[in-house]
Write a protein that holds these residues in place. Structure first.
Motif, PDB file in Angstrom:
ATOM      1  N   CYS A 295       0.588  -1.220   0.081  1.00 44.18           N
ATOM      2  CA  CYS A 295       0.039  -0.099   0.031  1.00 44.18           C
ATOM      3  C   CYS A 295       0.992   1.283  -0.029  1.00 44.18           C
ATOM      4  O   CYS A 295       0.654   2.100  -0.807  1.00 44.18           O
ATOM      5  CB  CYS A 295      -0.813   0.134   1.144  1.00 44.18           C
ATOM      6  SG  CYS A 295      -2.231   0.991   1.133  1.00 44.18           S
TER       7      CYS A 295
ATOM      8  N   LEU B  58       2.619   1.494  -3.364  1.00 43.90           N
ATOM      9  CA  LEU B  58       1.537   2.315  -4.454  1.00 43.90           C
ATOM     10  C   LEU B  58       1.638   3.915  -4.293  1.00 43.90           C
ATOM     11  O   LEU B  58       1.388   4.745  -5.342  1.00 43.90           O
ATOM     12  CB  LEU B  58       0.092   1.521  -4.209  1.00 43.90           C
ATOM     13  CG  LEU B  58       0.265   0.276  -4.888  1.00 43.90           C
ATOM     14  CD1 LEU B  58      -1.134  -0.583  -4.536  1.00 43.90           C
ATOM     15  CD2 LEU B  58       0.308   0.189  -6.360  1.00 43.90           C
ATOM     16  N   ALA B  59       1.419   4.081  -3.005  1.00 39.38           N
ATOM     17  CA  ALA B  59       1.276   5.527  -2.902  1.00 39.38           C
ATOM     18  C   ALA B  59       2.489   6.256  -3.420  1.00 39.38           C
ATOM     19  O   ALA B  59       2.645   7.571  -3.748  1.00 39.38           O
ATOM     20  CB  ALA B  59       1.033   5.972  -1.331  1.00 39.38           C
TER      21      ALA B  59
ATOM     22  N   SER C 174       2.944   6.739  -6.902  1.00 42.75           N
ATOM     23  CA  SER C 174       1.935   7.578  -7.528  1.00 42.75           C
ATOM     24  C   SER C 174       2.474   9.109  -7.377  1.00 42.75           C
ATOM     25  O   SER C 174       2.128  10.060  -7.708  1.00 42.75           O
ATOM     26  CB  SER C 174       0.495   7.567  -6.921  1.00 42.75           C
ATOM     27  OG  SER C 174       0.647   8.152  -5.635  1.00 42.75           O
TER      28      SER C 174
ATOM     29  N   ALA D 185      -0.559   5.540   4.352  1.00 42.87           N
ATOM     30  CA  ALA D 185      -0.923   4.226   3.560  1.00 42.87           C
ATOM     31  C   ALA D 185      -0.151   3.119   4.291  1.00 42.87           C
ATOM     32  O   ALA D 185      -0.723   2.132   4.539  1.00 42.87           O
ATOM     33  CB  ALA D 185      -0.322   4.473   2.118  1.00 42.87           C
TER      34      ALA D 185
ATOM     35  N   ARG E 117      -8.073   3.234  -2.258  1.00 38.41           N
ATOM     36  CA  ARG E 117      -7.900   2.582  -3.663  1.00 38.41           C
ATOM     37  C   ARG E 117      -6.667   1.711  -3.480  1.00 38.41           C
ATOM     38  O   ARG E 117      -6.498   0.725  -4.130  1.00 38.41           O
ATOM     39  CB  ARG E 117      -7.907   3.578  -4.809  1.00 38.41           C
ATOM     40  CG  ARG E 117      -9.152   4.316  -4.566  1.00 38.41           C
ATOM     41  CD  ARG E 117      -9.047   5.477  -5.991  1.00 38.41           C
ATOM     42  NE  ARG E 117     -10.387   6.146  -5.760  1.00 38.41           N
ATOM     43  CZ  ARG E 117     -11.490   5.781  -6.405  1.00 38.41           C
ATOM     44  NH1 ARG E 117     -11.729   4.566  -7.035  1.00 38.41           N
ATOM     45  NH2 ARG E 117     -12.591   6.656  -6.428  1.00 38.41           N
ATOM     46  N   TRP E 118      -5.556   2.259  -2.901  1.00 36.56           N
ATOM     47  CA  TRP E 118      -4.258   1.634  -2.873  1.00 36.56           C
ATOM     48  C   TRP E 118      -4.485   0.438  -1.997  1.00 36.56           C
ATOM     49  O   TRP E 118      -3.994  -0.789  -2.160  1.00 36.56           O
ATOM     50  CB  TRP E 118      -3.175   2.501  -2.409  1.00 36.56           C
ATOM     51  CG  TRP E 118      -3.005   3.700  -3.309  1.00 36.56           C
ATOM     52  CD1 TRP E 118      -2.594   3.603  -4.782  1.00 36.56           C
ATOM     53  CD2 TRP E 118      -2.705   4.727  -2.925  1.00 36.56           C
ATOM     54  NE1 TRP E 118      -2.470   4.774  -5.266  1.00 36.56           N
ATOM     55  CE2 TRP E 118      -2.268   5.631  -4.126  1.00 36.56           C
ATOM     56  CE3 TRP E 118      -2.408   5.746  -1.631  1.00 36.56           C
ATOM     57  CZ2 TRP E 118      -2.062   7.093  -4.330  1.00 36.56           C
ATOM     58  CZ3 TRP E 118      -2.175   7.134  -1.836  1.00 36.56           C
ATOM     59  CH2 TRP E 118      -1.919   7.713  -2.856  1.00 36.56           C
ATOM     60  N   ASP E 119      -5.133   0.502  -1.027  1.00 32.30           N
ATOM     61  CA  ASP E 119      -5.428  -0.494   0.022  1.00 32.30           C
ATOM     62  C   ASP E 119      -6.293  -1.618  -0.473  1.00 32.30           C
ATOM     63  O   ASP E 119      -5.621  -2.725  -0.409  1.00 32.30           O
ATOM     64  CB  ASP E 119      -6.506   0.196   1.065  1.00 32.30           C
ATOM     65  CG  ASP E 119      -6.616  -0.996   2.079  1.00 32.30           C
ATOM     66  OD1 ASP E 119      -6.203  -1.962   2.174  1.00 32.30           O
ATOM     67  OD2 ASP E 119      -7.627  -0.405   3.201  1.00 32.30           O
TER      68      ASP E 119
ATOM     69  N   GLU F 164      -5.962  -2.617  -3.768  1.00 36.13           N
ATOM     70  CA  GLU F 164      -5.046  -3.006  -4.746  1.00 36.13           C
ATOM     71  C   GLU F 164      -3.739  -3.868  -3.963  1.00 36.13           C
ATOM     72  O   GLU F 164      -2.927  -4.713  -4.643  1.00 36.13           O
ATOM     73  CB  GLU F 164      -4.339  -2.132  -5.523  1.00 36.13           C
ATOM     74  CG  GLU F 164      -5.265  -1.582  -6.797  1.00 36.13           C
ATOM     75  CD  GLU F 164      -4.565  -0.442  -7.333  1.00 36.13           C
ATOM     76  OE1 GLU F 164      -3.384  -0.538  -7.907  1.00 36.13           O
ATOM     77  OE2 GLU F 164      -5.199   0.658  -7.496  1.00 36.13           O
ATOM     78  N   ALA F 165      -3.614  -3.530  -2.800  1.00 30.58           N
ATOM     79  CA  ALA F 165      -2.279  -3.828  -2.125  1.00 30.58           C
ATOM     80  C   ALA F 165      -2.307  -5.237  -1.538  1.00 30.58           C
ATOM     81  O   ALA F 165      -2.042  -5.551  -0.336  1.00 30.58           O
ATOM     82  CB  ALA F 165      -2.034  -2.900  -1.081  1.00 30.58           C
TER      83      ALA F 165
END
Ligand code: FE2
Ligand code: FE2
Length: 183
Positions: free
Chosen positions: A33, A36-37, A40, A50, A154-156, A158-159
Motif C-alpha cells: 500500500c 503504491l502511494a 504515485s 498508507a 484505492r491503494w488499500d 490493490e495492495a
C-alpha cells in the motif's frame, strides 16, 4: 523505543499473519500500500498513512480472520488512537477513515463493490455496509480529509498481490521521521 522504532518493529516482527482473509501478510499489505502511494508521487504524509492504515490489526491482538468470527475489531480506531500525538491529523484521519472510505465508495462509485475481494465484501457487512445518502453527505461535510482517505482506500484495495516484491519497512524510516510530530 520511539514511535517510529515501534512501527518498524511491529511491521518487521509482528506483521506475519495473513491480512484479513487475503493471501498476503499484514506486513506485505502495508508495504504494498505504501509503495503504491509512493509510486504515485504522493506526499510523505499520505505515504505514511498508507503504510499505517492497518496498524490497528497488529495492535489489538485479534489476529487474522476476525471477519470470519463476526467480530468487527474496529482496527481503524485502534490504529488512529495509538498514533495520536505522534502524527499529524491528516494521517490520523486517513487511518481512522479508511473503512468509512470503503463504505463511501461502495455507495458512490458504480462497480466498486463488485470489484472488492471476497474478504473485503465480507468485512463490509460487519462494518455497516454501503453508506446511506445521509452518511455520504455527512462524510463529505464533516471530514476535511475524506478525499485523501478515499485515495488511500484505492491503494488499500490493490495492495494484495501475492509475491510482489516491494521495498522493506526500513526504507520508510526516514519518511516516517520526517512526518512525526512527537517521538
Ligand atoms: Fe483496514
Ligand atoms: Fe488494508
Amino acid at each position: 523505543m520511539t514511535i517510529v522504532d515501534q512501527i518498524i518493529d511491529l511491521l518487521s516482527n509482528h506483521g506475519g499473519d495473513l491480512y484479513f482473509g487475503e493471501q498476503v501478510t499484514e506486513a506485505e499489505h502495508a508495504l504494498q500500500c505504501a509503495h503504491l502511494a509512493s509510486q504515485s508521487g504522493a506526499e510523505p504524509n499520505i505515504v505514511a498513512a498508507a503504510l499505517l492504515h492497518d496498524i490497528g490489526h497488529l495492535l489489538h491482538g485479534l489476529g487474522e480472520n476476525i471477519a470470519n468470527h463476526n467480530i468487527d475489531g474496529k482496527h481503524e480506531d485502534v490504529g488512529s488512537v495509538w498514533l495520536q500525538g505522534h502524527f499529524p491529523q491528516l494521517i490520523l484521519d486517513c487511518v481512522r477513515l479508511h473503512v468509512d472510505a470503503k463504505r463511501y465508495l461502495t455507495a458512490t462509485e458504480p462497480g466498486y463493490l463488485e470489484d472488492l475481494s471476497l474478504a473485503s465484501k465480507k468485512s463490509l457487512e460487519l462494518q455497516g455496509g454501503p453508506f446511506s445518502p445521509q452518511e455520504i453527505t455527512e462524510f463529505e461535510a464533516n471530514e476535511p480529509f475524506y478525499k485523501e482517505a478515499v485515495q488511500i482506500r484505492r491503494w488499500d484495495d490493490e495492495a494484495k498481490v501475492v509475491g510482489l516484491k516491494v521495498p522493506p519497512v526500513e526504507r520508510y524510516r526516514e519518511l516516517l521521521e520526517s512526518v512525526v510530530i512527537s517521538k
